[in-house]
Design a protein around this motif. Structure first.
Motif, mmCIF file in Angstrom:
data_model
loop_
_atom_site.group_PDB
_atom_site.id
_atom_site.type_symbol
_atom_site.label_atom_id
_atom_site.label_comp_id
_atom_site.label_asym_id
_atom_site.label_seq_id
_atom_site.Cartn_x
_atom_site.Cartn_y
_atom_site.Cartn_z
ATOM 1 N N THR A 55 0.819 -1.213 0.000
ATOM 2 C CA THR A 55 0.000 0.000 0.000
ATOM 3 C C THR A 55 0.855 1.267 0.000
ATOM 4 N N GLN A 56 2.161 1.124 0.160
ATOM 5 C CA GLN A 56 3.060 2.276 0.088
ATOM 6 C C GLN A 56 3.674 2.447 -1.299
ATOM 7 N N ARG A 265 -8.011 3.216 -4.806
ATOM 8 C CA ARG A 265 -7.517 4.498 -4.308
ATOM 9 C C ARG A 265 -8.680 5.467 -4.125
ATOM 10 N N ASP A 266 -8.460 6.477 -3.305
ATOM 11 C CA ASP A 266 -9.464 7.503 -3.065
ATOM 12 C C ASP A 266 -9.817 8.198 -4.384
ATOM 13 N N ASP A 269 -8.021 11.692 -4.211
ATOM 14 C CA ASP A 269 -6.600 11.750 -3.868
ATOM 15 C C ASP A 269 -5.941 10.448 -4.313
ATOM 16 N N PHE A 271 -3.103 9.343 -4.047
ATOM 17 C CA PHE A 271 -2.065 8.829 -3.169
ATOM 18 C C PHE A 271 -2.615 8.326 -1.832
ATOM 19 N N ASP A 272 -3.946 8.231 -1.755
ATOM 20 C CA ASP A 272 -4.583 7.692 -0.562
ATOM 21 C C ASP A 272 -5.512 6.571 -0.999
ATOM 22 N N TYR A 273 -5.945 5.755 -0.050
ATOM 23 C CA TYR A 273 -6.810 4.629 -0.397
ATOM 24 C C TYR A 273 -8.250 4.894 0.005
ATOM 25 N N LYS A 275 -11.717 4.853 1.607
ATOM 26 C CA LYS A 275 -12.113 4.513 2.970
ATOM 27 C C LYS A 275 -12.965 3.247 2.954
ATOM 28 N N ASP A 277 -12.370 0.650 1.731
ATOM 29 C CA ASP A 277 -12.099 -0.132 0.525
ATOM 30 C C ASP A 277 -13.374 -0.448 -0.254
#
Length: 327
Positions: A55-56, A265-266, A269, A271-273, A275, A277
């Motif tokens: 996830t990074q 991903r969001d 955004d 670079f975020d996942y 919420k 999923d």
């Protein structure tokens, strides 16, 4: 033994390995071996030594396959698969180092979902291989047609009369009919001919892409189920930029082989996942892309459904694409 050969051998024994471990190993290799991916990560200011979880990992936007050569190292492709795209845009290209790997890999995934191709008559409502040899989907279906060893397996997009005739003959054999095609061609067949295909597998490979009114997948499947007298309509999720495929056997819920993992991903955004999923942009880790880039940020929107996923649509202003545009 070099990295590529060693990693390829692991893929064909994927059950013996942990996916996340392989993905992290591949990430470190591709960061160093793929100049486009490396520059992208450096522009983001990411310290790759700190990446310990999948996830990074940063995902490369899929548009880079249009504007750059996305390759690990310098080699001559045996083939460059190209997306159909639109007349106003560049095609996306996926350079394939070893065509034998794609053939064996895609057939292996198909076998895990559907068994041996020798069980089927593959009848394709797609452009023929001679017309569209650089389409990954058409290439894969051409290999299934060959592997089936059936006199009725062929491309029928421009010869509906022959398709109807051979469906009737194929029904009298001990092999199952596997009808795969672009959505609008399947709908045309359903509306123009009364066919009882109960017992057959019907698989659609995409939306209308300007040929007919767009439909949500459930509406499309319901119409095809009624017309062909089948309980379910199957779907394939693949793209030019991927070496692996996911399949949906019922209700549009896709499942992956162990070479492929989907993260959401969001929506706002990248670079975020997402919420919980539940719904978000689809990021794909395809270990089969070990010679190019395995970590791709697509323009598809999806949601989790149990252990599978559903494709809900595409981001606004993203380009229409897919096999229907080949025609």
């Amino acid at each position: 033994m070099n990295f590529n050969k060693s990693f390829e051998q692991k893929l064909f024994r994927i059950d013996q390995y942990d996916f996340d471990t392989l993905a992290l190993e591949l990430f470190q290799y591709q960061f160093n071996a793929n100049p486009v991916y490396k520059r992208y990560i450096k522009e983001l200011g990411i310290d790759t030594d700190q990446i310990k979880k999948i996830t990074q990992i940063p995902f490369l936007p899929i548009q880079f396959f249009k504007s750059h050569k996305v390759m690990c190292g310098d080699w001559v492709p045996e083939i460059s698969f190209a997306s159909s795209g639109t007349t106003s845009s560049m095609a996306s290209k996926h350079h394939v180092k070893k065509l034998d790997f794609y053939r064996n890999h895609s057939l292996s995934i198909f076998n895990k979902f559907y068994g041996s191709p020798t069980q089927y008559h593959f009848m394709a409502l797609l452009p023929s291989y001679l017309e569209r040899y650089n389409s990954s989907l058409v290439y894969m279906v051409d290999e299934l047609i060959k592997a089936s060893e059936s006199e009725y397996s062929s491309f029928y997009l421009d010869d509906t009369a022959a398709l109807i005739k051979n469906i009737d003959k194929a029904k009298r054999t001990d092999k199952r009919i596997f009808l795969i095609g672009v959505s609008f061609a399947l709908l045309d067949l359903a509306e123009q001919h009364k066919l009882d295909l109960s017992g057959a597998i019907i698989m659609e490979t995409g939306g209308m892409k300007g040929r007919r009114k767009e439909m949500i997948r459930k509406e499309l499947h319901d119409q095809l189920k009624r017309a062909f007298n089948v309980r379910f309509v199957h779907s394939e999720y693949g793209m030019t930029e991927l070496m692996s495929q996911a399949y949906a056997k019922e209700d549009g819920i896709f499942f992956t082989d162990k070479n492929l993992k989907i993260l959401l991903r969001d929506l706002n955004d990248p670079f975020d996942y997402a919420k919980n999923d539940r719904q978000g942009g689809i990021n794909v880790i395809d270990l089969g892309n070990y010679n190019t880039c395995a970590f791709i940020e697509t323009q598809d929107i999806g949601r989790r459904v149990g252990r599978g996923f559903e494709v809900l649509g595409r981001f606004d202003n993203s380009e229409s694409r897919g096999c229907n545009l080949m025609i």
